[in-house]
Design a protein around this motif. Structure first.
Motif, PDB file in Angstrom:
ATOM      1  N   PRO A   1       3.950   5.434   8.183  1.00  0.00           N
ATOM      2  CA  PRO A   1       4.190   6.034   6.857  1.00  0.00           C
ATOM      3  C   PRO A   1       2.900   6.221   6.046  1.00  0.00           C
ATOM      4  O   PRO A   1       2.759   7.215   5.331  1.00  0.00           O
ATOM      5  N   LEU A   2       1.975   5.289   6.183  1.00  0.00           N
ATOM      6  CA  LEU A   2       0.698   5.440   5.480  1.00  0.00           C
ATOM      7  C   LEU A   2      -0.087   6.625   6.015  1.00  0.00           C
ATOM      8  O   LEU A   2      -0.699   7.374   5.238  1.00  0.00           O
ATOM      9  N   VAL A   3      -0.079   6.798   7.293  1.00  0.00           N
ATOM     10  CA  VAL A   3      -0.764   7.945   7.896  1.00  0.00           C
ATOM     11  C   VAL A   3      -0.183   9.234   7.304  1.00  0.00           C
ATOM     12  O   VAL A   3      -0.928  10.124   6.873  1.00  0.00           O
ATOM     13  N   GLN A   4       1.126   9.311   7.239  1.00  0.00           N
ATOM     14  CA  GLN A   4       1.787  10.503   6.704  1.00  0.00           C
ATOM     15  C   GLN A   4       1.473  10.691   5.217  1.00  0.00           C
ATOM     16  O   GLN A   4       1.209  11.808   4.772  1.00  0.00           O
ATOM     17  N   ILE A   5       1.490   9.610   4.466  1.00  0.00           N
ATOM     18  CA  ILE A   5       1.196   9.689   3.027  1.00  0.00           C
ATOM     19  C   ILE A   5      -0.239  10.175   2.802  1.00  0.00           C
ATOM     20  O   ILE A   5      -0.473  11.052   1.970  1.00  0.00           O
ATOM     21  N   TYR A   6      -1.187   9.619   3.534  1.00  0.00           N
ATOM     22  CA  TYR A   6      -2.579  10.035   3.345  1.00  0.00           C
ATOM     23  C   TYR A   6      -2.782  11.482   3.766  1.00  0.00           C
ATOM     24  O   TYR A   6      -3.545  12.218   3.125  1.00  0.00           O
ATOM     25  N   GLN A   7      -2.107  11.919   4.815  1.00  0.00           N
ATOM     26  CA  GLN A   7      -2.217  13.325   5.202  1.00  0.00           C
ATOM     27  C   GLN A   7      -1.686  14.223   4.084  1.00  0.00           C
ATOM     28  O   GLN A   7      -2.308  15.234   3.739  1.00  0.00           O
ATOM     29  N   GLU A   8      -0.556  13.837   3.510  1.00  0.00           N
ATOM     30  CA  GLU A   8       0.028  14.626   2.430  1.00  0.00           C
ATOM     31  C   GLU A   8      -0.870  14.605   1.189  1.00  0.00           C
ATOM     32  O   GLU A   8      -1.056  15.638   0.527  1.00  0.00           O
ATOM     33  N   LYS A   9      -1.434  13.443   0.867  1.00  0.00           N
ATOM     34  CA  LYS A   9      -2.332  13.360  -0.283  1.00  0.00           C
ATOM     35  C   LYS A   9      -3.527  14.290  -0.114  1.00  0.00           C
ATOM     36  O   LYS A   9      -3.908  14.998  -1.050  1.00  0.00           O
TER      37      LYS A   9
ATOM     38  N   ARG B   1       0.840  -1.205   0.000  1.00  0.00           N
ATOM     39  CA  ARG B   1       0.000   0.000   0.000  1.00  0.00           C
ATOM     40  C   ARG B   1       0.877   1.257   0.000  1.00  0.00           C
ATOM     41  O   ARG B   1       0.568   2.227  -0.693  1.00  0.00           O
ATOM     42  N   ILE B   2       1.956   1.221   0.750  1.00  0.00           N
ATOM     43  CA  ILE B   2       2.880   2.359   0.795  1.00  0.00           C
ATOM     44  C   ILE B   2       3.462   2.609  -0.592  1.00  0.00           C
ATOM     45  O   ILE B   2       3.523   3.750  -1.052  1.00  0.00           O
ATOM     46  N   LYS B   3       3.879   1.539  -1.275  1.00  0.00           N
ATOM     47  CA  LYS B   3       4.431   1.692  -2.626  1.00  0.00           C
ATOM     48  C   LYS B   3       3.399   2.300  -3.573  1.00  0.00           C
ATOM     49  O   LYS B   3       3.694   3.228  -4.327  1.00  0.00           O
ATOM     50  N   THR B   4       2.196   1.771  -3.536  1.00  0.00           N
ATOM     51  CA  THR B   4       1.123   2.242  -4.415  1.00  0.00           C
ATOM     52  C   THR B   4       0.787   3.712  -4.129  1.00  0.00           C
ATOM     53  O   THR B   4       0.677   4.523  -5.050  1.00  0.00           O
ATOM     54  N   GLU B   5       0.632   4.038  -2.871  1.00  0.00           N
ATOM     55  CA  GLU B   5       0.236   5.399  -2.495  1.00  0.00           C
ATOM     56  C   GLU B   5       1.364   6.398  -2.737  1.00  0.00           C
ATOM     57  O   GLU B   5       1.103   7.559  -3.050  1.00  0.00           O
TER      58      GLU B   5
ATOM     59  N   TYR C   1      -6.221   4.062   9.011  1.00  0.00           N
ATOM     60  CA  TYR C   1      -4.818   3.767   9.302  1.00  0.00           C
ATOM     61  C   TYR C   1      -4.329   4.491  10.550  1.00  0.00           C
ATOM     62  O   TYR C   1      -3.462   3.988  11.258  1.00  0.00           O
ATOM     63  N   ARG C   2      -4.900   5.628  10.835  1.00  0.00           N
ATOM     64  CA  ARG C   2      -4.538   6.319  12.075  1.00  0.00           C
ATOM     65  C   ARG C   2      -4.983   5.479  13.271  1.00  0.00           C
ATOM     66  O   ARG C   2      -4.244   5.324  14.242  1.00  0.00           O
TER      67      ARG C   2
END
Length: 172
Positions: free
Chosen positions: A135-143, A20-24, A120-121
């Protein structure tokens, strides 16, 4: 759940999160590219509008007509130029419609990403593999932030296109 089954579950969940991290991350890169394109479009349309104003003013003087009468002059005397500006006006309208759809898309994606971020949070806070979720939490926040920025940039782009369209309103 046995210890072995629990370890297998956690291992599988970690792999899913890594994928998921790679995809996002790829999606995030695309969003940043779209953001840069929007910034460039705003400046390009601003510059074009400025040039268009000068074109109309200069040609009105050259052909001893008013800016309001210029479209009719071109239609009667230089039809291919007239048709080009009619097409530019039409293209601006179509681009505005496309950008409005993009805004709708961004709003939908923002809502989807907010729900996913919430999930994810909560996983980050409550699970045995919370380090993998960060890292997913951070990616989604940035998105979410970039989608919101892109909405604002798209609205600015539409305003620039509307100025062009307005400048050409008599070019029918």
């Amino acid at each position: 759940m046995t210890n072995n089954a629990q370890n297998e579950f956690i291992s599988k969940a970690k792999k899913e999160i890594e994928q998921r991290i790679k995809t996002e991350t790829k999606t995030l890169k695309l969003l940043n590219t779209e953001k840069k394109e929007l910034i460039n479009a705003i400046q390009g349309y601003k510059n074009y509008h400025h040039e268009l104003e000068h074109f109309i003013e200069d040609n009105a003087k050259d052909f001893k007509t008013t800016p309001e009468e210029l479209p009719e002059y071109f239609k009667s005397n230089i039809n291919d130029v007239y048709q080009s500006y009619v097409q530019i006006k039409q293209d601006a309208k179509e681009e505005i419609q496309t950008l409005q759809k993009y805004i709708t898309h961004c709003k939908k994606e923002t809502n989807t990403n907010q729900r996913t971020l919430k999930f994810y949070r909560s996983q980050y806070m409550d699970s045995d593999f919370f380090d993998e979720c960060l890292p997913l939490v951070q990616i989604y926040q940035e998105k979410i932030e970039i989608y919101q920025e892109n909405i604002t940039l798209t609205e600015k782009t539409i305003k620039e296109l509307e100025k062009i369209e307005k400048e050409l309103e008599k070019w029918k």
